[in-house]
Design a protein around this motif. Structure first.
Motif, PDB file in Angstrom:
ATOM      1  N   ASP A  58       0.790  -0.691  -0.125  1.00  0.00           N
ATOM      2  CA  ASP A  58       0.000   0.231  -0.085  1.00  0.00           C
ATOM      3  C   ASP A  58       0.642   1.414  -0.128  1.00  0.00           C
ATOM      4  O   ASP A  58       1.711   1.619   1.156  1.00  0.00           O
ATOM      5  N   LEU A  59       0.581   1.742  -0.745  1.00  0.00           N
ATOM      6  CA  LEU A  59       1.522   3.131  -1.401  1.00  0.00           C
ATOM      7  C   LEU A  59       0.623   4.108  -1.652  1.00  0.00           C
ATOM      8  O   LEU A  59       1.282   5.369  -1.960  1.00  0.00           O
ATOM      9  N   GLU A  60      -0.686   4.100  -1.086  1.00  0.00           N
ATOM     10  CA  GLU A  60      -1.604   5.758  -1.417  1.00  0.00           C
ATOM     11  C   GLU A  60      -1.104   7.163  -0.786  1.00  0.00           C
ATOM     12  O   GLU A  60      -0.763   8.109  -1.619  1.00  0.00           O
ATOM     13  N   LYS A  61      -0.317   6.553   0.545  1.00  0.00           N
ATOM     14  CA  LYS A  61       0.254   7.561   0.890  1.00  0.00           C
ATOM     15  C   LYS A  61       1.518   8.506   0.123  1.00  0.00           C
ATOM     16  O   LYS A  61       1.732   9.098   0.196  1.00  0.00           O
ATOM     17  N   ALA A  62       2.490   7.826  -0.563  1.00  0.00           N
ATOM     18  CA  ALA A  62       3.462   7.947  -1.298  1.00  0.00           C
ATOM     19  C   ALA A  62       2.951   9.180  -2.865  1.00  0.00           C
ATOM     20  O   ALA A  62       3.704  10.241  -2.879  1.00  0.00           O
ATOM     21  N   PHE A  63       1.862   8.255  -2.985  1.00  0.00           N
ATOM     22  CA  PHE A  63       1.525   8.648  -4.312  1.00  0.00           C
ATOM     23  C   PHE A  63       0.536  10.112  -4.114  1.00  0.00           C
ATOM     24  O   PHE A  63       0.319  10.699  -5.207  1.00  0.00           O
ATOM     25  N   LYS A  64       0.141   9.965  -2.487  1.00  0.00           N
ATOM     26  CA  LYS A  64      -0.903  10.996  -3.079  1.00  0.00           C
ATOM     27  C   LYS A  64      -2.013  11.751  -4.359  1.00  0.00           C
ATOM     28  O   LYS A  64      -1.977  12.483  -4.256  1.00  0.00           O
ATOM     29  N   ASN A  65      -2.522  10.432  -3.825  1.00  0.00           N
ATOM     30  CA  ASN A  65      -3.914  10.443  -4.960  1.00  0.00           C
ATOM     31  C   ASN A  65      -3.651  10.929  -5.939  1.00  0.00           C
ATOM     32  O   ASN A  65      -4.437  11.001  -6.973  1.00  0.00           O
ATOM     33  N   ILE A  66      -1.773  10.264  -6.177  1.00  0.00           N
ATOM     34  CA  ILE A  66      -1.913  11.111  -8.145  1.00  0.00           C
ATOM     35  C   ILE A  66      -2.573   8.945  -8.675  1.00  0.00           C
ATOM     36  O   ILE A  66      -1.399   7.738  -8.201  1.00  0.00           O
ATOM     37  N   ASN A  67      -3.009   9.250  -9.438  1.00  0.00           N
ATOM     38  CA  ASN A  67      -3.250   7.195 -10.171  1.00  0.00           C
ATOM     39  C   ASN A  67      -1.432   6.901 -11.081  1.00  0.00           C
ATOM     40  O   ASN A  67      -0.418   7.692 -11.927  1.00  0.00           O
ATOM     41  N   GLY A  68      -1.494   6.911 -10.519  1.00  0.00           N
ATOM     42  CA  GLY A  68       0.325   5.702 -10.583  1.00  0.00           C
ATOM     43  C   GLY A  68       0.609   4.346 -10.327  1.00  0.00           C
ATOM     44  O   GLY A  68      -0.739   3.830  -9.193  1.00  0.00           O
ATOM     45  N   CYS A  69       1.774   3.101 -10.352  1.00  0.00           N
ATOM     46  CA  CYS A  69       2.354   2.187 -10.093  1.00  0.00           C
ATOM     47  C   CYS A  69       3.691   2.518  -9.621  1.00  0.00           C
ATOM     48  O   CYS A  69       4.130   3.058 -10.007  1.00  0.00           O
ATOM     49  N   ALA A  70       3.604   1.394  -8.271  1.00  0.00           N
ATOM     50  CA  ALA A  70       4.878   0.466  -8.286  1.00  0.00           C
ATOM     51  C   ALA A  70       5.738  -0.397  -8.441  1.00  0.00           C
ATOM     52  O   ALA A  70       4.457  -1.984  -8.188  1.00  0.00           O
ATOM     53  N   VAL A  71       6.557  -1.136  -8.773  1.00  0.00           N
ATOM     54  CA  VAL A  71       6.897  -2.155  -9.130  1.00  0.00           C
ATOM     55  C   VAL A  71       8.953  -2.064  -8.690  1.00  0.00           C
ATOM     56  O   VAL A  71       9.305  -1.482  -8.599  1.00  0.00           O
ATOM     57  N   ILE A  72       8.719  -3.331  -7.434  1.00  0.00           N
ATOM     58  CA  ILE A  72      10.094  -3.665  -6.194  1.00  0.00           C
ATOM     59  C   ILE A  72      10.636  -4.143  -6.710  1.00  0.00           C
ATOM     60  O   ILE A  72       9.844  -5.742  -6.476  1.00  0.00           O
ATOM     61  N   LYS A 283      10.019  14.772 -11.633  1.00  0.00           N
ATOM     62  CA  LYS A 283      10.712  15.171 -10.676  1.00  0.00           C
ATOM     63  C   LYS A 283       9.749  14.608 -10.042  1.00  0.00           C
ATOM     64  O   LYS A 283      10.770  14.003  -8.871  1.00  0.00           O
ATOM     65  N   LYS A 284       8.619  14.261  -9.756  1.00  0.00           N
ATOM     66  CA  LYS A 284       7.256  13.906  -9.243  1.00  0.00           C
ATOM     67  C   LYS A 284       7.409  12.572  -9.106  1.00  0.00           C
ATOM     68  O   LYS A 284       7.587  12.501  -7.843  1.00  0.00           O
ATOM     69  N   ALA A 285       8.033  12.112  -9.670  1.00  0.00           N
ATOM     70  CA  ALA A 285       7.937  10.209  -9.895  1.00  0.00           C
ATOM     71  C   ALA A 285       8.925   9.585  -8.968  1.00  0.00           C
ATOM     72  O   ALA A 285       9.234   9.048  -8.183  1.00  0.00           O
ATOM     73  N   MET A 286      10.004  10.897  -9.663  1.00  0.00           N
ATOM     74  CA  MET A 286      11.328  10.972  -8.588  1.00  0.00           C
ATOM     75  C   MET A 286      11.433  10.723  -7.295  1.00  0.00           C
ATOM     76  O   MET A 286      11.247  10.275  -6.541  1.00  0.00           O
ATOM     77  N   GLU A 287      10.744  11.870  -6.853  1.00  0.00           N
ATOM     78  CA  GLU A 287       9.956  12.254  -5.092  1.00  0.00           C
ATOM     79  C   GLU A 287       9.441  10.892  -4.925  1.00  0.00           C
ATOM     80  O   GLU A 287      10.110  11.128  -3.846  1.00  0.00           O
ATOM     81  N   ILE A 288       8.523  10.593  -5.208  1.00  0.00           N
ATOM     82  CA  ILE A 288       7.740   9.346  -4.478  1.00  0.00           C
ATOM     83  C   ILE A 288       8.662   7.807  -5.141  1.00  0.00           C
ATOM     84  O   ILE A 288       8.507   7.744  -3.844  1.00  0.00           O
ATOM     85  N   ALA A 289       9.287   7.390  -5.808  1.00  0.00           N
ATOM     86  CA  ALA A 289      10.700   6.861  -5.499  1.00  0.00           C
ATOM     87  C   ALA A 289      11.444   6.706  -3.528  1.00  0.00           C
ATOM     88  O   ALA A 289      11.341   6.096  -3.529  1.00  0.00           O
ATOM     89  N   LEU A 290      11.920   7.950  -3.789  1.00  0.00           N
ATOM     90  CA  LEU A 290      12.575   8.315  -2.974  1.00  0.00           C
ATOM     91  C   LEU A 290      12.326   8.333  -1.406  1.00  0.00           C
ATOM     92  O   LEU A 290      12.456   7.624  -0.739  1.00  0.00           O
ATOM     93  N   THR A 291      11.181   8.549  -1.523  1.00  0.00           N
ATOM     94  CA  THR A 291      10.369   8.632  -0.178  1.00  0.00           C
ATOM     95  C   THR A 291       9.562   6.915  -0.129  1.00  0.00           C
ATOM     96  O   THR A 291       9.887   7.006   1.024  1.00  0.00           O
ATOM     97  N   ILE A 292       9.324   6.205  -0.933  1.00  0.00           N
ATOM     98  CA  ILE A 292       9.361   4.840  -1.086  1.00  0.00           C
ATOM     99  C   ILE A 292      10.727   4.246  -0.793  1.00  0.00           C
ATOM    100  O   ILE A 292      10.845   3.519   0.763  1.00  0.00           O
TER     101      ILE A 292
END
Length: 295
Positions: A58-72, A283-292
């Motif tokens: 669950d990464l909803e807090k990191a994405f802050k209501n932006i539609n997106g996805c993540a795979v690690i 830049k926003k995608a990078m910010e989300i990634a660094l937060t995660i």
């Protein structure tokens, strides 16, 4: 005479039915092949994770209501973590994340030699002022200069690029729109990797990165190290983070990996939100990634 005619007619009817039946079977076969093409692509991605452990996070807090996805992905544990897993398997334009491949291909094929290598700036005044110079490879990568890498790709050539993409299993490997789809105003700011024929999923991005940086590709260790140095985003005494952004038309990427003394985790963050186009960027995608990664 009547019996002979009947027999002839009967044979003719049988032959006609057989021919019609063959035609129907051939048509059915063609329809089946066409309908299975998208399914085959998805099955390939399913096979990628078939022998791995998988979890949803669950990464909803990191994405802050932006539609997106993540795979690690952790090769050490053969473990995938997904946020919005279905979206992670959808192929989309790689945008400037493709510069990872452009760097390696340019180095391997002698178009580039090291991070100081320059291409031919023709004096054009671009809207992005950072591109209005005779840039080195390091500057061009950090400033994500399209015209620079367009020259690199054109010099390497279609056949070699296609061969390398197939070897890496880079998404759909489709470079048919070599010169792009004219999303930008000038020819040297377009290419097959910019909202055009080439497409790759976040899951496939992670696998390509793992193939390269785990030494499973045909690229030399020297050239991989040059690319790695270019991708360094931040570091401290415990961890280093490497990556590349990409963006366009309400879509954005940040792909790369984090590295500690004894481990390496690969990641891909992808954003696609037409309702928030002004705030969607690499830049926003990078910010989300660094937060995660840093939590």
């Amino acid at each position: 005479m009547f019996k002979k005619i009947n027999l002839s007619i009967y044979i003719a009817i049988l032959l006609s039915l057989l021919l019609v039946g063959c035609a129907k079977r051939n048509d059915t076969k063609d329809e089946t092949i066409v309908s299975e093409i998208p399914q085959t692509k998805m099955e390939t991605q399913e096979e990628t994770t078939s022998n791995s452990t998988i979890e949803s996070i669950d990464l909803e807090k990191a994405f802050k209501n932006i539609n997106g996805c993540a795979v690690i992905y952790s090769p050490k544990n053969n473990h995938y973590s997904f946020y919005n897993e279905d979206m992670c398997k959808q192929q989309v334009s790689p945008y400037s994340t493709f510069k990872i491949i452009s760097v390696l291909s340019g180095l391997e094929n002698g178009v580039l030699s090291d991070e100081t290598s320059k291409m031919s700036y023709n004096g054009t005044i671009y809207a992005n002022a950072d591109w209005n110079a005779d840039l080195s490879l390091k500057d061009a990568f950090q400033k994500s200069c399209i015209w620079y890498f367009k020259q690199v790709i054109d010099t390497v050539g279609k056949d070699k690029i296609k061969e390398e993409l197939i070897s890496l299993k880079y998404g759909n490997c489709d470079i048919s729109e070599w010169d792009g789809s004219n999303i930008n105003p000038s020819a040297d700011l377009n290419g097959f990797w910019l909202e055009s024929s080439l497409a790759i999923s976040p899951l496939e991005q992670v696998k390509v990165l793992e193939t390269i940086f785990e030494g499973k590709s045909g690229y030399s260790t020297t050239n991989i190290q040059i690319l790695k140095d270019l991708m360094l985003i931040e570091e401290n005494e415990l961890k280093k983070i490497y990556g590349k952004t990409g963006s366009g038309n309400g879509k954005a990427w940040f792909v790369g990996f984090s590295e500690t003394m004894d481990d390496r985790d690969y990641f891909a963050i992808y954003l696609q939100d037409d309702t928030k186009q002004d705030s969607i960027s690499g830049k926003k995608a990078m910010e989300i990634a660094l937060t995660i990664i840093n939590n």
